[in-house]
Design an enzyme around this catalytic site. Structure first.
Site, mmCIF file in Angstrom:
data_model
loop_
_atom_site.group_PDB
_atom_site.id
_atom_site.type_symbol
_atom_site.label_atom_id
_atom_site.label_comp_id
_atom_site.label_asym_id
_atom_site.label_seq_id
_atom_site.Cartn_x
_atom_site.Cartn_y
_atom_site.Cartn_z
ATOM 1 N N ILE A 13 0.826 -1.226 0.000
ATOM 2 C CA ILE A 13 0.000 0.000 0.000
ATOM 3 C C ILE A 13 0.855 1.269 0.000
ATOM 4 O O ILE A 13 0.417 2.304 -0.494
ATOM 5 C CB ILE A 13 -1.006 -0.016 1.185
ATOM 6 C CG1 ILE A 13 -2.187 0.914 0.887
ATOM 7 C CG2 ILE A 13 -0.335 0.335 2.497
ATOM 8 C CD1 ILE A 13 -3.389 0.683 1.766
ATOM 9 N N ASN A 26 -3.169 2.008 15.496
ATOM 10 C CA ASN A 26 -3.727 1.675 16.815
ATOM 11 C C ASN A 26 -4.182 2.985 17.447
ATOM 12 O O ASN A 26 -3.913 4.064 16.921
ATOM 13 C CB ASN A 26 -2.711 0.925 17.679
ATOM 14 C CG ASN A 26 -1.440 1.727 17.877
ATOM 15 O OD1 ASN A 26 -1.464 2.839 18.395
ATOM 16 N ND2 ASN A 26 -0.316 1.182 17.429
ATOM 17 N N VAL A 35 1.410 -3.056 8.643
ATOM 18 C CA VAL A 35 1.267 -2.018 7.617
ATOM 19 C C VAL A 35 1.546 -0.633 8.212
ATOM 20 O O VAL A 35 2.083 0.251 7.530
ATOM 21 C CB VAL A 35 -0.121 -2.129 6.928
ATOM 22 C CG1 VAL A 35 -1.258 -1.695 7.817
ATOM 23 C CG2 VAL A 35 -0.144 -1.361 5.622
ATOM 24 N N ASP A 36 1.241 -0.451 9.478
ATOM 25 C CA ASP A 36 1.520 0.814 10.181
ATOM 26 C C ASP A 36 3.024 1.107 10.145
ATOM 27 O O ASP A 36 3.461 2.221 9.793
ATOM 28 C CB ASP A 36 1.015 0.668 11.625
ATOM 29 C CG ASP A 36 0.958 1.982 12.396
ATOM 30 O OD1 ASP A 36 1.174 3.040 11.791
ATOM 31 O OD2 ASP A 36 0.685 1.926 13.616
ATOM 32 N N THR A 124 -6.736 -7.622 10.110
ATOM 33 C CA THR A 124 -6.555 -9.055 9.800
ATOM 34 C C THR A 124 -5.121 -9.550 10.003
ATOM 35 O O THR A 124 -4.813 -10.694 9.673
ATOM 36 C CB THR A 124 -6.979 -9.385 8.357
ATOM 37 O OG1 THR A 124 -6.072 -8.748 7.437
ATOM 38 C CG2 THR A 124 -8.394 -8.941 8.072
HETATM 39 N N1 AR6 Z 1 0.768 -3.059 2.341
HETATM 40 C C1 AR6 Z 1 -0.479 -3.549 2.431
HETATM 41 N N2 AR6 Z 1 -0.891 -4.396 3.394
HETATM 42 C C2 AR6 Z 1 0.042 -4.755 4.316
HETATM 43 C C3 AR6 Z 1 1.373 -4.281 4.319
HETATM 44 C C4 AR6 Z 1 1.731 -3.393 3.262
HETATM 45 N N3 AR6 Z 1 2.954 -2.881 3.168
HETATM 46 N N4 AR6 Z 1 2.011 -4.840 5.379
HETATM 47 C C5 AR6 Z 1 1.127 -5.631 6.011
HETATM 48 N N5 AR6 Z 1 -0.071 -5.598 5.382
HETATM 49 P P1 AR6 Z 1 -1.558 -5.363 10.464
HETATM 50 P P2 AR6 Z 1 -3.900 -4.918 12.199
HETATM 51 C C6 AR6 Z 1 -1.333 -6.280 5.687
HETATM 52 O O1 AR6 Z 1 -0.982 -6.343 11.399
HETATM 53 O O2 AR6 Z 1 -4.224 -6.361 12.182
HETATM 54 C C7 AR6 Z 1 0.250 -2.430 14.110
HETATM 55 O O3 AR6 Z 1 1.296 -2.681 15.017
HETATM 56 C C8 AR6 Z 1 -1.296 -7.544 6.506
HETATM 57 O O4 AR6 Z 1 -0.989 -8.666 5.684
HETATM 58 O O5 AR6 Z 1 -0.660 -4.362 9.821
HETATM 59 O O6 AR6 Z 1 -5.015 -3.937 11.945
HETATM 60 C C9 AR6 Z 1 -0.616 -1.238 14.515
HETATM 61 O O7 AR6 Z 1 0.160 -0.212 15.122
HETATM 62 C C10 AR6 Z 1 -2.736 -7.617 7.023
HETATM 63 O O8 AR6 Z 1 -3.580 -8.256 6.078
HETATM 64 O O9 AR6 Z 1 -2.750 -4.484 11.156
HETATM 65 C C11 AR6 Z 1 -1.582 -1.863 15.464
HETATM 66 O O10 AR6 Z 1 -1.044 -1.957 16.771
HETATM 67 C C12 AR6 Z 1 -3.168 -6.149 7.100
HETATM 68 O O11 AR6 Z 1 -2.111 -5.390 6.455
HETATM 69 C C13 AR6 Z 1 -1.804 -3.244 14.899
HETATM 70 O O12 AR6 Z 1 -0.638 -3.547 14.143
HETATM 71 C C14 AR6 Z 1 -3.340 -5.637 8.513
HETATM 72 O O13 AR6 Z 1 -2.323 -6.201 9.340
HETATM 73 C C15 AR6 Z 1 -2.978 -3.285 13.969
HETATM 74 O O14 AR6 Z 1 -3.232 -4.608 13.589
#
Ligand code: AR6
Length: 173
Positions: A13, A26, A35-36, A124
């Protein structure tokens, strides 16, 4: 809703050339993994400062709500930060809160005249929301919003990172 208003791709993204990308943040907005972490690394200091300002002034972003900042060094002009729900078994309003994370992000985008917006698969990853259920909630929140609001938004892109999410979204779109 117009044809082709919703797109599904597999990718990163942080590379999307859109008006706004959505961050699965968060409540603190002070960064994290997933992703954050990727968005903060790519966007740089300006994003960190903008998030810290919202944290200090408003206490961050409650689950299901959304805030907007600069995109810093990203190709996207803006980042819309939303906090998705942590999955706690499904009886703690996780579905409603996830739906709100999408609709409140879209509402904020529309208020800012945004035409193109990309979403990750919120909650997710680290937050453990079951992917199939999350994909249905995400698509119906976006379709409902586009059908019920006349806005600036011309294109919504679901950017799936992992294969499982990509296949689920392809099936729905
Ligand atoms: N581009 C697109 N999608 C991505 C990328 C990327 N570069 N990297 C990961 N994903 P997550 P959450 C997907 O864990 O579950 C953080 O520490 C990944 O495969 O990023 O909402 C925050 O600060 C998954 O499908 O977010 C919060 O504390 C999706 O992004 C916590 O994680 C979401 O995974 C939020 O957890």
């Amino acid at each position: 809703m117009k044809n082709n208003q919703i797109q599904v791709i597999q990718g990163d993204i942080t590379r999307q050339k859109v008006d706004a990308i959505v961050n699965a943040a968060n409540e603190s907005l002070l960064g994290g993994g997933g992703v954050d972490g990727a968005i903060h690394s790519a966007a740089g200091k300006a994003l960190e400062l903008a998030c810290r300002k919202i944290h200090d002034e408003k206490g961050g972003c409650k689950t299901g709500e959304a805030v907007i900042t600069t995109g810093g060094n990203l190709p996207a002009k803006f980042v819309i930060h939303t906090a998705g729900p942590v999955w706690r078994g499904g009886k703690q309003q996780e579905a409603e809160l996830l739906s709100c994370a999408y609709s409140n992000s879209l509402r904020l985008a529309a208020e800012n005249g945004i035409k193109t917006i990309a979403f990750p698969n919120i909650s997710t990853g680290i937050y453990g929301f079951p992917k199939e259920q999350a994909s249905k909630i995400a698509v119906s929140a976006v379709v409902d919003f586009l059908n019920n609001n006349k806005t600036s938004i011309e294109k919504v892109i679901f950017v799936c990172f992992d294969q499982e999410n990509y296949e689920l979204y392809k099936e729905l779109a």
